[in-house]
Motif scaffolding. Structure first.
Motif, PDB file in Angstrom:
ATOM      1  N   ARG A   2     -81.380  -4.692  -8.095  1.00  0.00           N
ATOM      2  CA  ARG A   2     -80.042  -5.088  -8.297  1.00  0.00           C
ATOM      3  C   ARG A   2     -79.401  -6.157  -7.717  1.00  0.00           C
ATOM      4  O   ARG A   2     -80.217  -6.819  -6.659  1.00  0.00           O
ATOM      5  CB  ARG A   2     -79.303  -3.818  -7.372  1.00  0.00           C
ATOM      6  CG  ARG A   2     -79.752  -2.401  -8.078  1.00  0.00           C
ATOM      7  CD  ARG A   2     -78.763  -1.198  -7.633  1.00  0.00           C
ATOM      8  NE  ARG A   2     -77.543  -1.317  -8.148  1.00  0.00           N
ATOM      9  CZ  ARG A   2     -76.414  -1.271  -7.388  1.00  0.00           C
ATOM     10  NH1 ARG A   2     -76.187  -0.773  -6.287  1.00  0.00           N
ATOM     11  NH2 ARG A   2     -75.211  -1.335  -8.031  1.00  0.00           N
ATOM     12  N   ASP A  74     -74.457  -6.663 -10.618  1.00  0.00           N
ATOM     13  CA  ASP A  74     -74.399  -5.346 -10.964  1.00  0.00           C
ATOM     14  C   ASP A  74     -72.983  -4.864 -10.275  1.00  0.00           C
ATOM     15  O   ASP A  74     -72.314  -3.767 -10.422  1.00  0.00           O
ATOM     16  CB  ASP A  74     -75.498  -4.574 -10.289  1.00  0.00           C
ATOM     17  CG  ASP A  74     -76.735  -4.626 -11.030  1.00  0.00           C
ATOM     18  OD1 ASP A  74     -77.068  -4.197 -12.175  1.00  0.00           O
ATOM     19  OD2 ASP A  74     -77.804  -5.125 -10.507  1.00  0.00           O
ATOM     20  N   ALA A  75     -72.563  -5.651  -9.474  1.00  0.00           N
ATOM     21  CA  ALA A  75     -71.192  -5.391  -8.536  1.00  0.00           C
ATOM     22  C   ALA A  75     -70.820  -6.759  -7.990  1.00  0.00           C
ATOM     23  O   ALA A  75     -71.716  -7.749  -7.912  1.00  0.00           O
ATOM     24  CB  ALA A  75     -71.331  -4.462  -7.479  1.00  0.00           C
ATOM     25  N   SER A  93     -63.523  -7.886 -15.201  1.00  0.00           N
ATOM     26  CA  SER A  93     -64.948  -7.975 -15.075  1.00  0.00           C
ATOM     27  C   SER A  93     -65.482  -6.347 -15.798  1.00  0.00           C
ATOM     28  O   SER A  93     -65.122  -5.383 -15.628  1.00  0.00           O
ATOM     29  CB  SER A  93     -65.362  -7.594 -13.474  1.00  0.00           C
ATOM     30  OG  SER A  93     -66.799  -7.393 -13.445  1.00  0.00           O
ATOM     31  N   VAL A  95     -68.350  -5.043 -14.501  1.00  0.00           N
ATOM     32  CA  VAL A  95     -68.781  -4.421 -13.424  1.00  0.00           C
ATOM     33  C   VAL A  95     -67.985  -4.030 -12.349  1.00  0.00           C
ATOM     34  O   VAL A  95     -66.972  -4.700 -11.995  1.00  0.00           O
ATOM     35  CB  VAL A  95     -70.349  -5.030 -12.778  1.00  0.00           C
ATOM     36  CG1 VAL A  95     -70.954  -5.513 -14.011  1.00  0.00           C
ATOM     37  CG2 VAL A  95     -69.774  -6.627 -12.287  1.00  0.00           C
ATOM     38  N   SER A 216     -71.380   1.399  -6.033  1.00  0.00           N
ATOM     39  CA  SER A 216     -70.517   1.011  -7.167  1.00  0.00           C
ATOM     40  C   SER A 216     -70.035   2.166  -7.988  1.00  0.00           C
ATOM     41  O   SER A 216     -70.384   2.469  -9.029  1.00  0.00           O
ATOM     42  CB  SER A 216     -71.811   0.400  -8.326  1.00  0.00           C
ATOM     43  OG  SER A 216     -72.500  -0.728  -7.622  1.00  0.00           O
ATOM     44  N   SER A 221     -65.724   0.052 -16.237  1.00  0.00           N
ATOM     45  CA  SER A 221     -64.433  -0.922 -16.899  1.00  0.00           C
ATOM     46  C   SER A 221     -64.626  -0.599 -18.387  1.00  0.00           C
ATOM     47  O   SER A 221     -65.219  -0.138 -19.013  1.00  0.00           O
ATOM     48  CB  SER A 221     -65.049  -2.350 -16.733  1.00  0.00           C
ATOM     49  OG  SER A 221     -64.703  -3.122 -17.307  1.00  0.00           O
ATOM     50  N   SER A 224     -67.157  -4.728 -22.041  1.00  0.00           N
ATOM     51  CA  SER A 224     -68.621  -4.542 -22.203  1.00  0.00           C
ATOM     52  C   SER A 224     -69.049  -6.111 -21.908  1.00  0.00           C
ATOM     53  O   SER A 224     -70.371  -6.091 -21.432  1.00  0.00           O
ATOM     54  CB  SER A 224     -69.128  -4.416 -23.686  1.00  0.00           C
ATOM     55  OG  SER A 224     -68.479  -5.416 -24.511  1.00  0.00           O
ATOM     56  N   LYS A 225     -68.210  -7.070 -21.621  1.00  0.00           N
ATOM     57  CA  LYS A 225     -68.773  -8.373 -21.216  1.00  0.00           C
ATOM     58  C   LYS A 225     -67.441  -8.883 -20.356  1.00  0.00           C
ATOM     59  O   LYS A 225     -66.491  -8.536 -20.787  1.00  0.00           O
ATOM     60  CB  LYS A 225     -69.008  -9.334 -22.194  1.00  0.00           C
ATOM     61  CG  LYS A 225     -68.091  -9.494 -23.298  1.00  0.00           C
ATOM     62  CD  LYS A 225     -68.791 -10.491 -24.509  1.00  0.00           C
ATOM     63  CE  LYS A 225     -67.782 -10.735 -25.518  1.00  0.00           C
ATOM     64  NZ  LYS A 225     -68.183 -11.555 -26.638  1.00  0.00           N
TER      65      LYS A 225
END
Length: 246
Positions: A2, A74-75, A93, A95, A216, A221, A224-225
């Motif tokens: 991660r 990942d975060a 974001s 993530v 997390s 969210s 997706s990006k």
């Protein structure tokens, strides 16, 4: 493995190094921690003006950190006890995103009503406003600021321990706090040293931030990006690339 991205919203490389050391230690070997430093702003965030600039710097640093990277984190953890830019970055974001203050509020509230002890007298109303915005005002017993800033406290650890221990004791006695947050990136690691002298749990904001980010458990969210919902004009190339294109 991660990946956790830590953003230092001020320009102090020593604060970034402190964050990297303590967050990586809390995360363990199964997590890759990357700490990045703001490209502009104040060496230490201590008032409304530097806080406002730091919110922009947080977004800019995040965009620059993502540019040219094959794997997204990942975060994301905002490494400032005050979380400048938190809601804007969370909106942008894909993530989970948290900050030292939000994570510490969440952890401290598990013990009951909590107090905050931190450096820099101007932080009092700023943190009160943040607690209100994040829904933690009912659990906040009060804020005890000491005159030296976090940077000044970090520069003289022995004097800081004496001053902060008394401040934490005062917060317990005067405010009836059931937990005390020792807030500030520059104070990372001090809570453990002070804990024997304080009768309630002391929360290290940096460790709280690392633990929250690694769990997390933020709401999913809608993105997706990474991206923004507006076009930018005359900002950094990395921020501009993530905005809507005309």
């Amino acid at each position: 493995m991660r990946k956790l991205l830590v953003i230092n919203p001020n320009t102090s490389a020593s604060v970034s190094a402190l964050l990297q050391t303590h967050v990586q230690a809390a995360a363990g070997l199964h997590v890759q921690v990357r700490t990045v430093t703001a490209r502009f702003g104040a060496p230490y965030i201590s008032d409304e003006a530097s806080y406002a600039v730091a919110a922009h710097a947080t977004l800019d640093t995040w965009a620059a950190a993502l540019a040219g990277v094959d794997e997204a984190p990942d975060a994301v953890l905002i490494g400032c006890f005050g979380d400048p830019g938190l809601l804007a970055l969370r909106e942008s974001s894909p993530v989970p995103v948290t900050g030292l203050a939000e994570a510490a509020f969440t952890e401290a509230a598990r013990h009951g009503r909590f107090a905050i002890v931190t450096g820099g007298e101007r932080w009092g109303p700023m943190l009160q406003r943040l607690a209100q915005a994040l829904g933690h005002a009912p659990s906040l017993a009060g804020i005890h600021t000491v005159a030296p800033t976090g940077a000044q406290l970090a520069a003289d650890p022995a004097a800081a321990r004496t001053l902060l221990t008394q401040a934490c004791r005062d917060a317990v006695r005067q405010l009836g706090a059931q937990a005390v947050i020792l807030g500030g990136a520059g104070l990372a690691g001090m809570a453990a040293a002070l804990q024997p002298g304080v009768s309630v749990p002391l929360i290290d904001s940096v460790l709280a931030g690392a633990h929250w980010a690694l769990r997390s458990h933020a709401p999913p969210s809608r993105r997706s990006k990474p991206g923004f919902d507006v076009p930018w004009d005359k900002l950094s190339p990395e921020l501009t690339a993530l905005g809507l294109q005309p």
